[in-house]
Design a protein around this motif. Structure first.
Motif, PDB file in Angstrom:
ATOM      1  N   THR A 148      -8.262   6.749   8.279  1.00 40.85           N
ATOM      2  CA  THR A 148      -8.021   7.308   6.950  1.00 40.85           C
ATOM      3  C   THR A 148      -8.330   6.288   5.868  1.00 40.85           C
ATOM      4  N   TYR A 149      -8.050   5.016   6.185  1.00 36.51           N
ATOM      5  CA  TYR A 149      -8.212   3.947   5.194  1.00 36.51           C
ATOM      6  C   TYR A 149      -9.148   2.863   5.732  1.00 36.51           C
ATOM      7  N   ASN A 150     -10.036   2.388   4.884  1.00 34.42           N
ATOM      8  CA  ASN A 150     -10.948   1.308   5.255  1.00 34.42           C
ATOM      9  C   ASN A 150     -10.425  -0.024   4.747  1.00 34.42           C
ATOM     10  N   GLY A 151      -9.268  -0.422   5.246  1.00 32.80           N
ATOM     11  CA  GLY A 151      -8.678  -1.687   4.852  1.00 32.80           C
ATOM     12  C   GLY A 151      -7.532  -1.518   3.872  1.00 32.80           C
ATOM     13  N   PRO A 152      -6.806  -2.612   3.603  1.00 30.26           N
ATOM     14  CA  PRO A 152      -5.601  -2.534   2.767  1.00 30.26           C
ATOM     15  C   PRO A 152      -5.860  -2.108   1.325  1.00 30.26           C
ATOM     16  N   PHE A 153      -6.944  -2.597   0.730  1.00 35.29           N
ATOM     17  CA  PHE A 153      -7.197  -2.268  -0.673  1.00 35.29           C
ATOM     18  C   PHE A 153      -7.590  -0.802  -0.827  1.00 35.29           C
ATOM     19  N   ASP A 154      -8.323  -0.288   0.152  1.00 32.62           N
ATOM     20  CA  ASP A 154      -8.658   1.135   0.138  1.00 32.62           C
ATOM     21  C   ASP A 154      -7.401   1.982   0.312  1.00 32.62           C
ATOM     22  N   ALA A 155      -6.483   1.523   1.164  1.00 33.38           N
ATOM     23  CA  ALA A 155      -5.222   2.250   1.373  1.00 33.38           C
ATOM     24  C   ALA A 155      -4.398   2.271   0.091  1.00 33.38           C
ATOM     25  N   ILE A 156      -4.299   1.126  -0.574  1.00 35.85           N
ATOM     26  CA  ILE A 156      -3.545   1.050  -1.832  1.00 35.85           C
ATOM     27  C   ILE A 156      -4.146   1.987  -2.873  1.00 35.85           C
ATOM     28  N   ARG A 157      -5.473   1.966  -2.992  1.00 36.99           N
ATOM     29  CA  ARG A 157      -6.151   2.795  -3.984  1.00 36.99           C
ATOM     30  C   ARG A 157      -5.911   4.284  -3.727  1.00 36.99           C
ATOM     31  N   LYS A 158      -6.045   4.696  -2.469  1.00 32.07           N
ATOM     32  CA  LYS A 158      -5.897   6.113  -2.135  1.00 32.07           C
ATOM     33  C   LYS A 158      -4.453   6.584  -2.278  1.00 32.07           C
ATOM     34  N   ILE A 159      -3.504   5.770  -1.838  1.00 31.39           N
ATOM     35  CA  ILE A 159      -2.096   6.168  -1.929  1.00 31.39           C
ATOM     36  C   ILE A 159      -1.645   6.215  -3.377  1.00 31.39           C
ATOM     37  N   LEU A 160      -2.048   5.216  -4.166  1.00 31.38           N
ATOM     38  CA  LEU A 160      -1.717   5.221  -5.591  1.00 31.38           C
ATOM     39  C   LEU A 160      -2.325   6.431  -6.296  1.00 31.38           C
ATOM     40  N   GLY A 161      -3.573   6.735  -5.966  1.00 27.42           N
ATOM     41  CA  GLY A 161      -4.259   7.847  -6.605  1.00 27.42           C
ATOM     42  C   GLY A 161      -3.630   9.189  -6.287  1.00 27.42           C
ATOM     43  N   HIS A 163      -0.355   9.664  -4.755  1.00 28.20           N
ATOM     44  CA  HIS A 163       1.109   9.759  -4.749  1.00 28.20           C
ATOM     45  C   HIS A 163       1.792   8.810  -5.724  1.00 28.20           C
ATOM     46  N   GLY A 164       1.020   8.003  -6.447  1.00 32.65           N
ATOM     47  CA  GLY A 164       1.595   7.127  -7.447  1.00 32.65           C
ATOM     48  C   GLY A 164       2.356   5.959  -6.843  1.00 32.65           C
ATOM     49  N   ILE A 165       3.105   5.276  -7.690  1.00 38.15           N
ATOM     50  CA  ILE A 165       3.848   4.095  -7.258  1.00 38.15           C
ATOM     51  C   ILE A 165       4.920   4.447  -6.237  1.00 38.15           C
ATOM     52  N   ALA A 166       5.453   5.666  -6.317  1.00 40.04           N
ATOM     53  CA  ALA A 166       6.456   6.104  -5.338  1.00 40.04           C
ATOM     54  C   ALA A 166       5.853   6.171  -3.937  1.00 40.04           C
ATOM     55  N   GLY A 167       4.569   6.500  -3.847  1.00 37.86           N
ATOM     56  CA  GLY A 167       3.903   6.533  -2.551  1.00 37.86           C
ATOM     57  C   GLY A 167       3.775   5.152  -1.948  1.00 37.86           C
ATOM     58  N   ILE A 168       3.455   4.164  -2.788  1.00 38.34           N
ATOM     59  CA  ILE A 168       3.362   2.784  -2.313  1.00 38.34           C
ATOM     60  C   ILE A 168       4.717   2.290  -1.813  1.00 38.34           C
ATOM     61  N   TYR A 169       5.784   2.712  -2.500  1.00 42.32           N
ATOM     62  CA  TYR A 169       7.137   2.269  -2.142  1.00 42.32           C
ATOM     63  C   TYR A 169       7.850   3.234  -1.197  1.00 42.32           C
ATOM     64  N   LYS A 170       7.102   4.025  -0.464  1.00 41.82           N
ATOM     65  CA  LYS A 170       7.707   4.956   0.492  1.00 41.82           C
ATOM     66  C   LYS A 170       8.542   4.185   1.513  1.00 41.82           C
ATOM     67  N   GLY A 171       9.754   4.671   1.787  1.00 38.82           N
ATOM     68  CA  GLY A 171      10.638   4.008   2.738  1.00 38.82           C
ATOM     69  C   GLY A 171      11.415   2.860   2.150  1.00 38.82           C
ATOM     70  N   GLN A 172      11.479   2.775   0.812  1.00 41.55           N
ATOM     71  CA  GLN A 172      12.094   1.614   0.182  1.00 41.55           C
ATOM     72  C   GLN A 172      13.598   1.555   0.381  1.00 41.55           C
ATOM     73  N   VAL A 173      14.266   2.691   0.490  1.00 41.07           N
ATOM     74  CA  VAL A 173      15.718   2.682   0.735  1.00 41.07           C
ATOM     75  C   VAL A 173      16.009   1.997   2.072  1.00 41.07           C
ATOM     76  N   ALA A 174      15.264   2.396   3.103  1.00 42.15           N
ATOM     77  CA  ALA A 174      15.442   1.778   4.419  1.00 42.15           C
ATOM     78  C   ALA A 174      15.036   0.307   4.387  1.00 42.15           C
ATOM     79  N   THR A 175      13.977  -0.013   3.627  1.00 36.96           N
ATOM     80  CA  THR A 175      13.524  -1.399   3.528  1.00 36.96           C
ATOM     81  C   THR A 175      14.590  -2.282   2.905  1.00 36.96           C
ATOM     82  N   LEU A 176      15.146  -1.859   1.770  1.00 34.03           N
ATOM     83  CA  LEU A 176      16.153  -2.675   1.093  1.00 34.03           C
ATOM     84  C   LEU A 176      17.425  -2.796   1.928  1.00 34.03           C
ATOM     85  N   THR A 177      17.793  -1.733   2.639  1.00 36.71           N
ATOM     86  CA  THR A 177      18.956  -1.799   3.533  1.00 36.71           C
ATOM     87  C   THR A 177      18.713  -2.825   4.629  1.00 36.71           C
TER      88      THR A 177
END
Length: 301
Positions: A148-161, A163-177
């Motif tokens: 789906t993604y051709n590397g990290p920068f492509d993944a960031i670009r597609k997810i941001l485009g 789903h926005g910043i919330a998409g990049i921070y998906k799972g943040q509640v579990a991460t911070l816990t």
């Protein structure tokens, strides 16, 4: 003269670099643990079955998917951890001095203070580590045949485009816990071992040998994973879940816990633990060694 925070950030970066160099050969195990955590129950019989299946179906380069992201982000993450940790320790030291606690210099911190300092460091780190790990795991679990993604920068670009910043921070509640619980235990374990060593051997911190820094760092790593592995499983599940619609399995962090428990049982919360435990002592021992040696070198600047 360099500020204390600048020194902590620099020493933390050194610890992060040491972690990358030592931990990278073991990251195949980390990759296998993520595959095992997120795969449906029964997909793999064990670590070797998982490795064999990936090698057969996706080729040897599949084991190195997602490695660029931690190489770029680990120095930042570890430097943040140690900067916040050391700053909080200095705050508690001043509190101890004002109250006549913690020895003549106030630096003998109580377990509660160490847990609080570690938890705060973990939360601060989670702001960066959440997106870094999210992108990494997305790359690790995708098929090499139809990526789906051709590397990290492509993944960031597609997810941001999409789903926005919330998409990049998906799972943040579990991460911070995970970060708060895990790093509270991590830094408390390490600092208590160091404090005991100083007290028993009547030495200064800078006189603690490199071997003991590695040993205590390895022990701290096991304390970390003993506390957080089930949380890490949930974080991985959420971060590999769909973003919306029918592809999304879990409505929330709590829903993920309930669903995994109901459908796969308690064993799902420890799936993939073996590879993590193999990597942990080497990576964490190197992290603390790098930090301690860099801190000593910077002490007189």
């Amino acid at each position: 003269m360099a500020s204390k925070t600048a020194k902590d950030l620099t020493a933390g970066t050194a610890g992060g670099i040491a972690q990358v160099f030592v931990g990278q050969p073991f990251d195949i195990g980390y990759y296998l643990s993520k595959r095992m955590q997120t795969a449906p129950k029964g997909t793999y019989k064990g670590m070797m079955d998982c490795a064999g299946g990936i090698l057969k179906n996706e080729g040897p380069l599949a084991f190195y998917k997602g490695t660029l992201t931690p190489l770029l982000g680990i120095g930042i993450c570890v430097s943040i951890q140690f900067a916040v940790l050391e700053g909080t320790k200095r705050f508690f030291t001043q509190q101890n001095l004002s109250r006549g606690r913690g020895g003549s210099d106030g630096k003998v911190l109580r377990p509660g203070q160490l847990v609080a300092a570690g938890a705060l460091a973990g939360v601060a780190n989670g702001v960066v580590s959440g997106p870094v790990e999210h992108i990494r795991i997305r790359l690790q679990i995708q098929s090499s045949n139809k990526p789906t993604y051709n590397g990290p920068f492509d993944a960031i670009r597609k997810i941001l485009g999409s789903h926005g910043i919330a998409g990049i921070y998906k799972g943040q509640v579990a991460t911070l816990t995970r970060e708060a619980v895990g790093y509270g235990a991590y830094f408390c374990a390490y600092e208590m071992l160091i404090q005991r060593h100083i007290r028993v051997n009547n030495v200064r911190r800078e006189q603690v040998s490199a071997a003991y820094a590695v040993l205590y760092g390895a022990a701290a790593g096991y304390a970390l994973w003993a506390c957080i592995y089930p949380i890490d499983v949930i974080k991985s599940r959420i971060q590999t879940d769909g973003f919306a619609g029918p592809e999304r399995k879990y409505a929330s962090t709590l829903d993920c816990v309930r669903t995994v428990w109901r459908t796969e049982g308690v064993g799902a919360f420890t799936r993939g633990l073996g590879p993590t435990l193999i990597r942990s002592p080497f990576a964490n021992g190197a992290t603390f060694l790098g930090f301690e040696l860099a801190s000593r070198a910077l002490a007189h600047l």
